[in-house]
Every structure is written in C-alpha cells, then in structure tokens.
Enzyme design. Structure first.
Site, PDB file in Angstrom:
ATOM      1  N   SER A   7      38.213  36.933  26.241  1.00 31.57           N
ATOM      2  CA  SER A   7      38.876  36.417  27.011  1.00 31.57           C
ATOM      3  C   SER A   7      38.005  36.274  28.692  1.00 31.57           C
ATOM      4  CB  SER A   7      39.977  37.093  26.784  1.00 31.57           C
ATOM      5  OG  SER A   7      39.555  37.923  27.783  1.00 31.57           O
ATOM      6  N   GLU A   9      37.133  35.736  32.777  1.00 30.48           N
ATOM      7  CA  GLU A   9      38.309  35.722  34.371  1.00 30.48           C
ATOM      8  C   GLU A   9      37.571  34.880  35.113  1.00 30.48           C
ATOM      9  OE1 GLU A   9      40.437  39.332  34.958  1.00 30.48           O
ATOM     10  OE2 GLU A   9      39.602  39.032  37.316  1.00 30.48           O
ATOM     11  N   THR A  40      42.095  34.507  38.818  1.00 28.96           N
ATOM     12  CA  THR A  40      42.834  35.519  39.488  1.00 28.96           C
ATOM     13  C   THR A  40      44.181  35.298  40.759  1.00 28.96           C
ATOM     14  OG1 THR A  40      40.660  36.110  41.182  1.00 28.96           O
ATOM     15  CG2 THR A  40      40.868  37.538  39.349  1.00 28.96           C
ATOM     16  N   TYR A  41      45.202  36.057  41.693  1.00 30.07           N
ATOM     17  CA  TYR A  41      45.374  35.962  42.343  1.00 30.07           C
ATOM     18  C   TYR A  41      45.412  36.844  43.646  1.00 30.07           C
ATOM     19  CZ  TYR A  41      50.203  35.165  43.986  1.00 30.07           C
ATOM     20  OH  TYR A  41      51.740  34.995  44.186  1.00 30.07           O
ATOM     21  N   GLY A 100      49.083  45.131  42.691  1.00 27.34           N
ATOM     22  CA  GLY A 100      47.866  43.842  43.907  1.00 27.34           C
ATOM     23  C   GLY A 100      47.451  45.133  45.121  1.00 27.34           C
ATOM     24  N   ASP A 101      46.314  44.574  46.123  1.00 27.63           N
ATOM     25  CA  ASP A 101      45.585  46.461  46.665  1.00 27.63           C
ATOM     26  C   ASP A 101      46.275  45.580  48.332  1.00 27.63           C
ATOM     27  OD1 ASP A 101      44.306  47.150  44.895  1.00 27.63           O
ATOM     28  OD2 ASP A 101      42.839  45.211  45.043  1.00 27.63           O
ATOM     29  N   TYR A 140      42.498  51.249  33.573  1.00 29.09           N
ATOM     30  CA  TYR A 140      41.739  52.228  34.106  1.00 29.09           C
ATOM     31  C   TYR A 140      40.871  53.156  33.881  1.00 29.09           C
ATOM     32  CZ  TYR A 140      43.418  49.372  37.907  1.00 29.09           C
ATOM     33  OH  TYR A 140      43.857  48.453  38.604  1.00 29.09           O
ATOM     34  N   GLN A 171      39.756  48.312  33.724  1.00 28.74           N
ATOM     35  CA  GLN A 171      38.656  48.249  35.060  1.00 28.74           C
ATOM     36  C   GLN A 171      37.516  47.905  34.603  1.00 28.74           C
ATOM     37  OE1 GLN A 171      37.397  46.932  37.695  1.00 28.74           O
ATOM     38  NE2 GLN A 171      39.107  47.763  39.425  1.00 28.74           N
ATOM     39  N   GLN A 207      26.063  44.218  45.451  1.00 32.05           N
ATOM     40  CA  GLN A 207      27.512  44.047  45.816  1.00 32.05           C
ATOM     41  C   GLN A 207      28.476  44.195  44.639  1.00 32.05           C
ATOM     42  OE1 GLN A 207      28.064  40.097  44.971  1.00 32.05           O
ATOM     43  NE2 GLN A 207      27.352  38.927  46.701  1.00 32.05           N
ATOM     44  N   PHE A 211      31.314  47.039  45.560  1.00 36.00           N
ATOM     45  CA  PHE A 211      32.777  46.672  45.032  1.00 36.00           C
ATOM     46  C   PHE A 211      33.359  48.272  43.972  1.00 36.00           C
ATOM     47  CE2 PHE A 211      35.338  44.857  41.271  1.00 36.00           C
ATOM     48  CZ  PHE A 211      36.299  44.397  42.556  1.00 36.00           C
ATOM     49  N   HIS A 261      36.560  41.138  27.160  1.00 36.39           N
ATOM     50  CA  HIS A 261      38.001  40.763  29.219  1.00 36.39           C
ATOM     51  C   HIS A 261      36.375  40.139  29.623  1.00 36.39           C
ATOM     52  CE1 HIS A 261      40.236  38.752  31.483  1.00 36.39           C
ATOM     53  NE2 HIS A 261      40.064  39.621  32.520  1.00 36.39           N
TER      54      HIS A 261
HETATM   55  C1  LIG Z   1      41.828  43.943  34.497  1.00 37.49           C
HETATM   56  C2  LIG Z   1      42.056  43.664  36.282  1.00 37.49           C
HETATM   57  C3  LIG Z   1      43.210  42.567  37.249  1.00 37.49           C
HETATM   58  C4  LIG Z   1      43.296  42.399  38.318  1.00 37.49           C
HETATM   59  N1  LIG Z   1      43.402  41.011  38.668  1.00 37.49           N
HETATM   60  C5  LIG Z   1      43.627  41.255  40.472  1.00 37.49           C
HETATM   61  C6  LIG Z   1      44.068  40.004  41.060  1.00 37.49           C
HETATM   62  O1  LIG Z   1      44.552  38.837  40.740  1.00 37.49           O
HETATM   63  N2  LIG Z   1      44.681  39.683  42.124  1.00 37.49           N
HETATM   64  C7  LIG Z   1      44.813  41.290  43.127  1.00 37.49           C
HETATM   65  O2  LIG Z   1      44.826  41.751  43.688  1.00 37.49           O
HETATM   66  N3  LIG Z   1      43.988  42.300  42.184  1.00 37.49           N
HETATM   67  C8  LIG Z   1      43.549  42.695  41.062  1.00 37.49           C
HETATM   68  N4  LIG Z   1      43.291  43.593  40.526  1.00 37.49           N
HETATM   69  C9  LIG Z   1      42.977  44.811  41.323  1.00 37.49           C
HETATM   70  C10 LIG Z   1      44.404  45.208  41.487  1.00 37.49           C
HETATM   71  O3  LIG Z   1      45.132  44.817  41.980  1.00 37.49           O
HETATM   72  C11 LIG Z   1      44.364  46.117  42.083  1.00 37.49           C
HETATM   73  O4  LIG Z   1      43.407  47.588  41.204  1.00 37.49           O
HETATM   74  C12 LIG Z   1      45.441  47.193  42.310  1.00 37.49           C
HETATM   75  O5  LIG Z   1      44.952  48.735  43.626  1.00 37.49           O
HETATM   76  C13 LIG Z   1      46.277  47.973  42.052  1.00 37.49           C
HETATM   77  O6  LIG Z   1      47.083  47.159  40.701  1.00 37.49           O
HETATM   78  P1  LIG Z   1      47.340  47.757  39.044  1.00 37.49           P
HETATM   79  O7  LIG Z   1      48.306  46.863  39.289  1.00 37.49           O
HETATM   80  O8  LIG Z   1      46.047  47.059  38.502  1.00 37.49           O
HETATM   81  O9  LIG Z   1      47.941  48.712  39.218  1.00 37.49           O
HETATM   82  P2  LIG Z   1      48.825  49.850  39.027  1.00 37.49           P
HETATM   83  O10 LIG Z   1      48.848  49.959  37.363  1.00 37.49           O
HETATM   84  O11 LIG Z   1      50.289  49.356  39.437  1.00 37.49           O
HETATM   85  O12 LIG Z   1      48.860  51.532  39.190  1.00 37.49           O
HETATM   86  C14 LIG Z   1      47.679  52.003  39.143  1.00 37.49           C
HETATM   87  C15 LIG Z   1      48.014  53.526  39.492  1.00 37.49           C
HETATM   88  O13 LIG Z   1      47.860  53.760  40.842  1.00 37.49           O
HETATM   89  C16 LIG Z   1      49.194  54.224  41.005  1.00 37.49           C
HETATM   90  N5  LIG Z   1      49.276  54.133  41.713  1.00 37.49           N
HETATM   91  C17 LIG Z   1      49.993  52.552  42.220  1.00 37.49           C
HETATM   92  N6  LIG Z   1      50.833  52.624  43.475  1.00 37.49           N
HETATM   93  C18 LIG Z   1      50.613  53.557  44.456  1.00 37.49           C
HETATM   94  C19 LIG Z   1      51.217  54.103  45.423  1.00 37.49           C
HETATM   95  N7  LIG Z   1      52.202  53.233  46.444  1.00 37.49           N
HETATM   96  N8  LIG Z   1      51.037  55.836  45.388  1.00 37.49           N
HETATM   97  C20 LIG Z   1      50.116  56.546  44.309  1.00 37.49           C
HETATM   98  N9  LIG Z   1      50.036  56.048  43.578  1.00 37.49           N
HETATM   99  C21 LIG Z   1      50.241  54.709  43.115  1.00 37.49           C
HETATM  100  C22 LIG Z   1      49.555  54.142  40.051  1.00 37.49           C
HETATM  101  O14 LIG Z   1      50.446  55.141  39.535  1.00 37.49           O
HETATM  102  C23 LIG Z   1      48.961  54.006  38.847  1.00 37.49           C
HETATM  103  O15 LIG Z   1      47.955  55.443  38.433  1.00 37.49           O
HETATM  104  C24 LIG Z   1      42.868  43.384  38.447  1.00 37.49           C
HETATM  105  C25 LIG Z   1      42.375  44.604  38.218  1.00 37.49           C
HETATM  106  C26 LIG Z   1      42.219  44.712  37.163  1.00 37.49           C
HETATM  107  C27 LIG Z   1      41.812  45.949  36.798  1.00 37.49           C
END
Ligand SMILES: Cc1cc2nc3c(=O)[nH]c(=O)nc-3n(C[C@H](O)[C@H](O)[C@H](O)COP(=O)(O)OP(=O)(O)OC[C@H]3O[C@@H](n4cnc5c(N)ncnc54)[C@H](O)[C@@H]3O)c2cc1C
Length: 288
Positions: A7, A9, A40-41, A100-101, A140, A171, A207, A211, A261
């Site tokens: 796939s 991205e 991505t979003y 998300g971040d 991760y 990741q 970069q 990152f 991926h």
């Molecule tokens: C395949 C892939 C695609 C991605 N695509 C995008 C995208 O399109 N747009 C974008 O903006 N980002 C994207 N990201 C990045 C991602 O949004 C960030 O890494 C974000 O920080 C975590 O989102 P997640 O859904 O991966 O986290 P989650 O799986 O929800 O959490 C990751 C970890 O952080 C811990 N955690 C979560 N929230 C908290 C909290 N408040 N306090 C303490 N621990 C916490 C969880 O317990 C878990 O261990 C992508 C990452 C990957 C790997």
C-alpha cells in the site's frame, strides 16, 4: 516468494507544483496494483478539505482503492461524524483512524477536544457506529513518544482492535529486529490483526533524522554513517537510499513478511524501484 501486497501513503498537496508531483507519483505507482492507497489528514479546515479532494479524485480518476486518514484533533464528535459520513457518501470504504498530533506541534501535550473523540480507539468505535467501513490504525514498534511504556502502547493497540480495527500500519523503523520484537509482544497480548511494516525510503537523510527524533523512531549510527558527507550529493544519496531500503525489505521478506506500507512522500522513484525488487510488475505488462 509468497505473494507480496503493498500500500502507498500520500499526503494532500498544498500548492499546484506539489499537486503535479503527487499525481505523477500516483500515475507511476498505480500500475503496481496496490492493495490500497492512503491519504493523510491534517487538523484544520483547509487541510481536511485537501484530503477529501485528493480522495475524491483518486476515486474519480483511477482504479485505486483509497483509504482516507482521519484524526480526532480539534473537532467535535459531530464534526468528525460529518467527515465520516461525507467519506462514506463519496464511496470511501476504508478509513485510517488516528488520534493525531496537538495543533501546536509535537512539543505540546496532547489534550482531546472537550466535545471530541477521546483517542484513536474511541474514533474507531465512532466510525463503526456510523458505517461498516474497513478501519486501519497505527502501531509503534519503538513506542509512541507519549506512551510511558511499550506495554501501554500495545494496550492502546488492543483497544483499537477491540473497537473494530482490522489492520495496523507501523511507524517507520530501520532495525528489523525491533519490528519483530514488537510483533512478538503484540501477538503475546492476543492481537492477531496484520501489523504491516511502514517503510520510509530515505529521500532526504537530514529531514528523516529530524522527523524521526520527533516521532520516536530511532536512527541507527550505521544509517547515519551511510549518508555521511552526502548532504550536497543528491544522486549518490538516492543510490544509497535505494540500497538501504532494498536491504530492509528483502530481509523482512526472508523473515516472512508479505505486506508493506510505503511512506511515499508523494514521490514514486524509490518506491517503484523497491517494489520492482519485491517482484511487483506493472499490471498491463504482467498480463501481456
Ligand atoms: C501509519 C500512520 C499514519 C499516520 N497518519 C497521520 C495523519 O494522516 N495525520 C496526522 O495528523 N497524523 C498521522 N500520523 C501520526 C499520528 O497522528 C501521531 O503519531 C499521533 O501523535 C498519535 O496518533 P495515533 O492514532 O497513532 O495514537 P494512538 O494509537 O491513539 O496512541 C499512541 C500512544 O500514545 C498514547 N497516548 C495517546 N494519547 C495519550 C495521552 N493523552 N497521554 C498519554 N499517552 C497517550 C497511547 O496510549 C498510545 O500508547 C500517522 C501515524 C502512523 C503510524
């Protein structure tokens, strides 16, 4: 060699020039018949609209299956539900659900929107309530930076799977042992969905290093050594990048991995070459 599935991205383009390179990359990679292509979003209205527009165009102009990314950031549940419904109406059948971040960047502590989805698992459940779409999530191998422990990270993955996610994409990582150690822990936790390795061909080492530091992926010393002194030598860098990625994916294949991926960064050349090494050929030529 077992059948390989890939796939790709992409990210939604911000300028006309970026738009052109995205569609060139899509055009070059499409004949490799990926399992799906994901878009991505970003948080905020305009980036959200760009994701939607890119996904719509993939549906309208290609035979590819799009997966639309979606995050919980800076939006109420109602607003996110509207995005899910709009994707569904547009014909999207696969969503990559993420927390998300933080809007202020990765140095800020994440706080869920008061009226929003609390985390990625909550979002997966929300999507499943609205429509029976395929849902993929993140994983991760080296732990998410917010997570206190690998075990806590895997608990979150389990919660996402329990809510209905059927695939995780990781990741990026550069040490395959680290992926397999993680996979053992994931399986030991009773998670049996595919955990597809995310592969980042290193288009630009500087970069990539900055990152990686932000998203908790480690950059081994041997990798830095391979790119040493090449900051101004694009051609050699590209050859090294291809060699590094080839070594990584072929080792993964030797160790039983069949799905990949690719983080394309909207560029086709390295990804196309690596897919060729994996045995993928353009669909038309295969049929000939
Ligand atoms: C395949 C892939 C695609 C991605 N695509 C995008 C995208 O399109 N747009 C974008 O903006 N980002 C994207 N990201 C990045 C991602 O949004 C960030 O890494 C974000 O920080 C975590 O989102 P997640 O859904 O991966 O986290 P989650 O799986 O929800 O959490 C990751 C970890 O952080 C811990 N955690 C979560 N929230 C908290 C909290 N408040 N306090 C303490 N621990 C916490 C969880 O317990 C878990 O261990 C992508 C990452 C990957 C790997």
């Amino acid at each position: 060699m077992a059948a390989i599935r890939v796939s790709f991205e992409f990210f939604p383009p911000k300028t006309e020039e970026m738009e052109k390179s995205l569609w060139e990359a899509v055009g070059r990679l499409a004949p490799l018949a990926p399992n799906f292509v994901s878009v991505t979003y970003g948080a905020g209205g305009s980036t959200r609209e760009r994701t939607h527009a890119t996904v719509r165009r993939i549906l309208a102009e290609t035979a590819l299956t799009p997966a639309a990314h979606l995050t919980c950031v800076a939006a109420t549940r109602g607003e996110i539900d509207e995005v899910i419904k709009a994707y569904r109406e547009a014909g999207v059948r696969h969503i990559v659900a993420l927390r998300g971040d933080p809007t202020g960047g990765l140095t800020e502590k994440y706080a869920p929107h008061p009226g929003g989805y609390a985390n990625a698992a909550d979002l997966v459940a929300g999507i499943k309530r609205i429509a029976d779409l395929e849902v993929s999530v993140s994983a991760y191998p080296e732990k998410h930076p917010d997570s206190p422990t690998v075990a806590a990270d895997i608990d979150m993955l389990k919660a996402k799977v329990d809510a209905g996610a059927t695939r995780a994409m990781t990741q990026f990582f550069f040490e395959n042992d680290c992926y397999f150690r993680y996979l053992d822990k994931v399986r030991a936790r009773g998670i049996d969905i595919p955990v597809v390795p995310g592969i980042l061909p290193v288009q630009n080492f500087k970069q990539t290093r900055s990152f990686a530091a932000r998203c908790g992926a480690s950059v081994p010393a041997w990798l830095a050594a391979r790119f040493e002194g090449l900051d101004d030598d694009v051609a050699t860098r590209k050859l090294i990048a291809a060699a590094v990625a080839a070594e990584q994916v072929l080792d993964l294949v030797d160790r039983g991995v069949t799905d990949f991926h690719f983080y394309t960064m909207n560029r086709a050349d390295l990804v196309y070459a690596i897919c060729h090494l994996l045995g993928l050929r353009p669909a038309a030529k295969q049929a000939a």
